[in-house]
Design an enzyme around this catalytic site. Structure first.
Site, PDB file in Angstrom:
ATOM      1  N   GLU A 169       0.685  -1.209  -0.026  1.00  0.00           N
ATOM      2  CA  GLU A 169      -0.024  -0.052   0.069  1.00  0.00           C
ATOM      3  C   GLU A 169       0.963   1.238   0.000  1.00  0.00           C
ATOM      4  O   GLU A 169       2.058   1.141   0.201  1.00  0.00           O
ATOM      5  CB  GLU A 169      -0.820  -0.088   1.172  1.00  0.00           C
ATOM      6  CG  GLU A 169      -2.034  -1.123   1.153  1.00  0.00           C
ATOM      7  CD  GLU A 169      -3.021  -0.896   2.304  1.00  0.00           C
ATOM      8  OE1 GLU A 169      -3.541   0.024   2.400  1.00  0.00           O
ATOM      9  OE2 GLU A 169      -3.097  -2.043   3.061  1.00  0.00           O
ATOM     10  N   HIS A 194      -8.833   9.313   3.249  1.00  0.00           N
ATOM     11  CA  HIS A 194      -8.387   8.161   2.318  1.00  0.00           C
ATOM     12  C   HIS A 194      -8.729   8.734   0.892  1.00  0.00           C
ATOM     13  O   HIS A 194      -9.656   9.217   0.822  1.00  0.00           O
ATOM     14  CB  HIS A 194      -9.004   6.752   2.722  1.00  0.00           C
ATOM     15  CG  HIS A 194      -8.709   5.848   2.083  1.00  0.00           C
ATOM     16  ND1 HIS A 194      -8.643   5.542   0.433  1.00  0.00           N
ATOM     17  CD2 HIS A 194      -8.022   4.600   2.409  1.00  0.00           C
ATOM     18  CE1 HIS A 194      -7.827   4.483   0.434  1.00  0.00           C
ATOM     19  NE2 HIS A 194      -7.604   3.774   1.407  1.00  0.00           N
ATOM     20  N   ARG A 206      -0.545   8.519   1.921  1.00  0.00           N
ATOM     21  CA  ARG A 206      -2.066   9.177   1.739  1.00  0.00           C
ATOM     22  C   ARG A 206      -2.116  10.710   1.906  1.00  0.00           C
ATOM     23  O   ARG A 206      -2.928  11.241   1.107  1.00  0.00           O
ATOM     24  CB  ARG A 206      -2.808   8.764   2.950  1.00  0.00           C
ATOM     25  CG  ARG A 206      -3.372   7.378   2.628  1.00  0.00           C
ATOM     26  CD  ARG A 206      -4.404   6.663   3.728  1.00  0.00           C
ATOM     27  NE  ARG A 206      -4.141   5.216   3.523  1.00  0.00           N
ATOM     28  CZ  ARG A 206      -4.653   4.270   4.108  1.00  0.00           C
ATOM     29  NH1 ARG A 206      -5.112   4.796   5.354  1.00  0.00           N
ATOM     30  NH2 ARG A 206      -4.644   3.146   4.025  1.00  0.00           N
ATOM     31  N   HIS A 231     -11.252   9.001   6.928  1.00  0.00           N
ATOM     32  CA  HIS A 231     -10.860   7.932   7.194  1.00  0.00           C
ATOM     33  C   HIS A 231     -10.340   7.461   8.585  1.00  0.00           C
ATOM     34  O   HIS A 231     -10.415   6.302   9.046  1.00  0.00           O
ATOM     35  CB  HIS A 231      -9.738   7.356   6.079  1.00  0.00           C
ATOM     36  CG  HIS A 231      -9.651   5.653   6.114  1.00  0.00           C
ATOM     37  ND1 HIS A 231     -10.505   4.970   5.683  1.00  0.00           N
ATOM     38  CD2 HIS A 231      -8.414   5.118   6.192  1.00  0.00           C
ATOM     39  CE1 HIS A 231      -9.979   3.465   5.813  1.00  0.00           C
ATOM     40  NE2 HIS A 231      -8.729   4.013   6.110  1.00  0.00           N
ATOM     41  N   ARG A 279      -0.948   8.639   9.395  1.00  0.00           N
ATOM     42  CA  ARG A 279      -0.514   7.095   9.513  1.00  0.00           C
ATOM     43  C   ARG A 279      -0.294   6.479   8.220  1.00  0.00           C
ATOM     44  O   ARG A 279      -0.679   6.603   7.181  1.00  0.00           O
ATOM     45  CB  ARG A 279      -1.900   6.541   9.956  1.00  0.00           C
ATOM     46  CG  ARG A 279      -1.940   5.018  10.340  1.00  0.00           C
ATOM     47  CD  ARG A 279      -2.942   4.468  10.831  1.00  0.00           C
ATOM     48  NE  ARG A 279      -4.106   4.736   9.948  1.00  0.00           N
ATOM     49  CZ  ARG A 279      -4.570   3.923   9.001  1.00  0.00           C
ATOM     50  NH1 ARG A 279      -4.099   2.495   9.215  1.00  0.00           N
ATOM     51  NH2 ARG A 279      -5.736   4.023   8.249  1.00  0.00           N
TER      52      ARG A 279
HETATM   53  P1  FAD Z   1     -12.959  -0.154  16.516  1.00  0.00           P
HETATM   54  O1  FAD Z   1     -12.559  -0.991  15.799  1.00  0.00           O
HETATM   55  O2  FAD Z   1     -13.673   1.003  15.937  1.00  0.00           O
HETATM   56  O3  FAD Z   1     -13.826  -0.390  17.841  1.00  0.00           O
HETATM   57  C1  FAD Z   1     -14.607   0.439  18.524  1.00  0.00           C
HETATM   58  C2  FAD Z   1     -15.280  -0.143  19.613  1.00  0.00           C
HETATM   59  O4  FAD Z   1     -15.831   0.713  20.611  1.00  0.00           O
HETATM   60  C3  FAD Z   1     -16.712  -0.679  18.945  1.00  0.00           C
HETATM   61  O5  FAD Z   1     -17.067  -1.972  19.468  1.00  0.00           O
HETATM   62  C4  FAD Z   1     -17.894   0.177  19.321  1.00  0.00           C
HETATM   63  O6  FAD Z   1     -18.947  -0.204  19.847  1.00  0.00           O
HETATM   64  C5  FAD Z   1     -17.368   0.578  20.880  1.00  0.00           C
HETATM   65  N1  FAD Z   1     -17.627   1.961  21.363  1.00  0.00           N
HETATM   66  C6  FAD Z   1     -17.507   2.974  20.778  1.00  0.00           C
HETATM   67  N2  FAD Z   1     -17.995   4.036  21.574  1.00  0.00           N
HETATM   68  C7  FAD Z   1     -18.539   3.554  22.575  1.00  0.00           C
HETATM   69  C8  FAD Z   1     -19.363   3.959  23.625  1.00  0.00           C
HETATM   70  N3  FAD Z   1     -19.677   5.210  23.733  1.00  0.00           N
HETATM   71  N4  FAD Z   1     -19.843   3.007  24.622  1.00  0.00           N
HETATM   72  C9  FAD Z   1     -19.653   1.619  24.097  1.00  0.00           C
HETATM   73  N5  FAD Z   1     -18.910   1.235  23.342  1.00  0.00           N
HETATM   74  C10 FAD Z   1     -18.603   2.207  22.353  1.00  0.00           C
HETATM   75  N6  FAD Z   1      -6.470  -0.353   9.320  1.00  0.00           N
HETATM   76  C11 FAD Z   1      -5.573  -1.173   9.003  1.00  0.00           C
HETATM   77  O7  FAD Z   1      -4.226  -1.418   9.880  1.00  0.00           O
HETATM   78  N7  FAD Z   1      -5.742  -1.915   7.981  1.00  0.00           N
HETATM   79  C12 FAD Z   1      -6.515  -1.769   7.051  1.00  0.00           C
HETATM   80  O8  FAD Z   1      -6.375  -2.481   6.076  1.00  0.00           O
HETATM   81  C13 FAD Z   1      -7.733  -0.742   7.212  1.00  0.00           C
HETATM   82  N8  FAD Z   1      -8.564  -0.484   6.534  1.00  0.00           N
HETATM   83  C14 FAD Z   1      -9.626   0.164   6.830  1.00  0.00           C
HETATM   84  C15 FAD Z   1     -10.852   0.264   6.178  1.00  0.00           C
HETATM   85  C16 FAD Z   1     -11.977   0.878   6.504  1.00  0.00           C
HETATM   86  C17 FAD Z   1     -13.101   1.068   5.892  1.00  0.00           C
HETATM   87  C18 FAD Z   1     -11.914   1.576   7.814  1.00  0.00           C
HETATM   88  C19 FAD Z   1     -13.376   2.543   8.544  1.00  0.00           C
HETATM   89  C20 FAD Z   1     -10.829   1.626   8.498  1.00  0.00           C
HETATM   90  C21 FAD Z   1      -9.677   0.699   8.206  1.00  0.00           C
HETATM   91  N9  FAD Z   1      -8.551   0.552   9.000  1.00  0.00           N
HETATM   92  C22 FAD Z   1      -7.684  -0.063   8.721  1.00  0.00           C
HETATM   93  C23 FAD Z   1      -8.489   1.546  10.330  1.00  0.00           C
HETATM   94  C24 FAD Z   1      -8.963   0.368  11.338  1.00  0.00           C
HETATM   95  O9  FAD Z   1      -9.564  -0.646  11.002  1.00  0.00           O
HETATM   96  C25 FAD Z   1      -9.259   0.824  12.589  1.00  0.00           C
HETATM   97  O10 FAD Z   1      -8.352   2.011  12.877  1.00  0.00           O
HETATM   98  C26 FAD Z   1      -9.049  -0.263  13.787  1.00  0.00           C
HETATM   99  O11 FAD Z   1      -9.809  -1.177  13.360  1.00  0.00           O
HETATM  100  C27 FAD Z   1      -9.528   0.547  14.773  1.00  0.00           C
HETATM  101  O12 FAD Z   1      -9.821  -0.487  16.125  1.00  0.00           O
HETATM  102  P2  FAD Z   1     -10.206  -0.132  17.424  1.00  0.00           P
HETATM  103  O13 FAD Z   1     -10.228  -1.305  18.311  1.00  0.00           O
HETATM  104  O14 FAD Z   1      -9.431   1.257  17.970  1.00  0.00           O
HETATM  105  O15 FAD Z   1     -11.656   0.736  17.229  1.00  0.00           O
HETATM  106  C1  SIN Z   2      -6.955   0.549   2.782  1.00  0.00           C
HETATM  107  O1  SIN Z   2      -7.154  -0.933   2.426  1.00  0.00           O
HETATM  108  O2  SIN Z   2      -6.730   1.343   1.785  1.00  0.00           O
HETATM  109  C2  SIN Z   2      -7.116   0.810   4.071  1.00  0.00           C
HETATM  110  C3  SIN Z   2      -5.876   0.631   4.999  1.00  0.00           C
HETATM  111  C4  SIN Z   2      -5.686   1.447   6.068  1.00  0.00           C
HETATM  112  O3  SIN Z   2      -6.545   2.165   6.253  1.00  0.00           O
HETATM  113  O4  SIN Z   2      -4.723   1.471   6.798  1.00  0.00           O
END
Ligand code: FAD
Ligand code: SIN
Length: 533
Positions: free
Chosen positions: A116, A244, A292, A353, A388
């Site tokens: 990427e 993104h 990005r 994003h 990032r």
């Molecule tokens: P999240 O996975 O967002 O989890 C948040 C949790 O908190 C959820 O369970 C939610 O219910 C809970 N929560 C939130 N607020 C509250 C509240 N007030 N009360 C109770 N519960 C709450 N990153 C990569 O490294 N590789 C990738 O390929 C990639 N692709 C992506 C593609 C997309 C479309 C998106 C949107 C993001 C992508 N990212 C990628 C970024 C990555 O997915 C996220 O940064 C990461 O998964 C965040 O994980 P997290 O555990 O911090 O939060």
């Molecule tokens: C993507 O698949 O382009 C998202 C990857 C990321 O946000 O880290």
């Protein structure tokens, strides 16, 4: 009152991986995980490209991954943190593979490593183009093995509990704020419940919903960051919002916007303007695979110059079978709106994003508030700096999930549970009569942020945003103080706080760096983190 040893708010990669490592280390402790909807819904679930990790040591090494991360972060990463995440990351990935996570392999049995933007090597482990779904599935299954973990779905955390709730004064400069748990709205009973714990974890993810167009699901309303700020804890670097470059331009409009993974460009996809011309060579030698911030700004510029609503991603020259094999979800989605990616150019547009800043944490996930930890997208750990590097986020969630469990296992026995926490006081509030007040304010908020605090900023736009935000803030606080709480009200309030933090940090940074670009301050000179007091 609900008593638990450890309260985890959030069930994405950071929250659930922590719960599993913690439950494994200390079977004697009880862990409660709250999620605001169901455990399948998170930013984690939508991750496409994969997890970046040094895997094939014949061609890749830690130093290269570190250098790529530092380069993308544009001078603001904490190099020690970058080294730690890059070096520990592969072990954590191996562990989730043991827990059942599947990543695609080539015919020779080796992992099929993707590429990427900003990566100098192929180092991204992926499961088709739905890596996040696979990781969330694995964690949801694995956590069921631990009877000392309780998952409570549809519990919306409202505020963390500190001395403030015991009637004591806390300010942003108080050195000794302590966390005793959280208040959460049980969405089924509509009652606000009190959770007291020895240790609390914020793993609430990002805040993409503060913009009109975002790849983030509707749960991404920055609740944890807003709760931290309200509790007078430290939050940093909120100006660095990652757009993104390639979300699918869908004239019908959809929330969230569908992502066309950067891995598609890693596979050979090329960006073109609507007249079919390549343009990325004008901005960076790495062309469509530059980091990005550079690609999103270049697209934004080309769209403005030409008055276009999108640019194209050209995949028509790519191997059909390989494309469908790697990106079945993207292929299906494009077909569903009448675009065949192997025959037609895909219209794409930048969308909000990732939240690079957030709750300030140290290398063990400790925040500025005692007994409160944080991990994942809601944090500012020093890994991402001003921008990032792709696919470093899932990795960060795993590394910090494990690190928090090590630290907490050592200290938790000396932390008492506070018993004398008052119940939530809802006196004097009435049912909201007009939900339209909330929905309209949310629309206005997204409009303000998208118009004035987007990819390119100016001092005047930031000032205008702050003025408009203040009005929304006053109106919403008035509603908050007089009506019974709903998730919509809490999310709106949190998003207004997030918008304020982004705009305030953007005003404080009088330079252009990484994801923050202000035409009134185009130079780089200020290598400091922006910590909000
Ligand atoms: P999240 O996975 O967002 O989890 C948040 C949790 O908190 C959820 O369970 C939610 O219910 C809970 N929560 C939130 N607020 C509250 C509240 N007030 N009360 C109770 N519960 C709450 N990153 C990569 O490294 N590789 C990738 O390929 C990639 N692709 C992506 C593609 C997309 C479309 C998106 C949107 C993001 C992508 N990212 C990628 C970024 C990555 O997915 C996220 O940064 C990461 O998964 C965040 O994980 P997290 O555990 O911090 O939060
Ligand atoms: C993507 O698949 O382009 C998202 C990857 C990321 O946000 O880290």
């Amino acid at each position: 009152m609900n008593k638990t040893d450890i309260l985890v708010i959030g069930g994405g990669v950071a929250g659930l991986s922590f719960a599993i490592w913690m439950a494994e280390k200390r079977r004697d402790l009880h862990i409660t995980v709250l999620t605001k909807t169901h455990t399948g819904e998170s930013n984690t679930r939508y991750a496409q490209g994969g997890v970046a990790a040094v895997w094939d040591e014949n061609v890749d090494d830690y130093q290269k991954h570190i250098a790529d991360t530092l380069d993308a972060g544009d001078g603001l990463c904490d190099e020690d943190v970058v080294r730690m995440v890059v070096e520990e990351g592969p072990k954590r990935v191996e562990e989730i593979i043991q827990w059942g996570a599947r990543f695609d392999k080539k015919s020779d049995g080796k992992y099929d490593l993707g590429r990427e933007g900003g990566h100098s090597e192929n180092r991204i482990l992926h499961f088709k183009d739905i890596t996040g779904w696979e990781i969330q599935r694995t964690l949801n299954e694995k956590v069921k093995e631990y009877d000392n973990v309780t998952i409570l779905e549809h519990y919306f955390a409202i505020n963390i509990i500190t001395q403030h709730h015991l009637g004591r004064l806390t300010t942003r400069l108080s050195p000794d704020i302590e966390c005793y748990g959280a208040y959460a709205l049980n969405k089924e009973s509509n009652m606000i419940e009190t959770f007291v714990s020895r240790v609390t974890i914020l793993a609430t993810g990002g805040a993409g919903q503060v913009y009109k167009s975002t790849t983030n699901p509707v749960i991404a309303s920055g609740d944890g960051i807003a709760m931290m700020y309200r509790a007078k804890g430290r939050v940093a670097n909120m100006e660095f919002i990652q757009f993104h470059p390639t979300s699918l331009f869908n004239p019908a409009g959809e929330n969230p916007s569908f992502l066309i993974s950067e891995a598609v460009r890693g596979f050979g996809g090329v960006l073109r303007t609507t007249d079919g011309k390549e343009f990325m060579h004008k901005y960076d030698d790495r062309k469509s695979l530059a980091p990005r911030d550079i690609v999103a700004r270049a697209i934004d510029n080309e769209m403005k110059l030409r008055g276009d609503e999108y640019v194209f991603l050209d995949c028509t020259h790519l191997d059909k079978e390989g494309f469908i094999n790697h990106f079945p979800n993207i292929y299906e989605k494009c077909l569903s709106i009448g675009i065949d990616p192997l025959k037609d150019f895909i219209p794409v547009v930048p969308a909000c994003h990732y939240t690079c800043g957030g709750i300030l944490v140290d290398e063990m996930g400790r925040t500025s508030i005692h007994h409160l930890y944080a991990a994942g997208e809601c944090t500012s750990s020093g890994l991402h700096g001003a921008n990032r590097l792709a696919s470093n986020s899932l990795l960060e969630g795993l590394v910090y999930g494990e690190r928090m469990s090590i630290d907490i296992a050592k200290v938790i026995d000396s932390i008492p549970i506070q018993e004398n926490i008052p119940a939530w006081d809802a006196e004097g509030t009435t049912e909201p009569r007009e939900m339209v007040l909330l929905t309209q304010s949310l629309k206005e908020l997204k409009e303000i942020m998208s118009s004035y605090v987007g990819i390119v900023r100016t001092d005047v736009r930031l000032k205008r945003a702050q003025d408009r935000l203040y009005l929304l803030y006053e109106e919403t606080e008035q509603l908050y103080n007089t009506t019974t709480l709903s998730p919509q009200m809490c999310e709106l309030r949190n998003l207004i706080t997030i918008a304020y933090l982004i705009t305030r940090c953007a005003q404080m940074r009088k330079e252009s760096r990484g994801l923050h670009y202000n035409t009134d301050h185009p130079e780089q000179f200020d290598y400091k983190q922006n910590t909000l007091l």
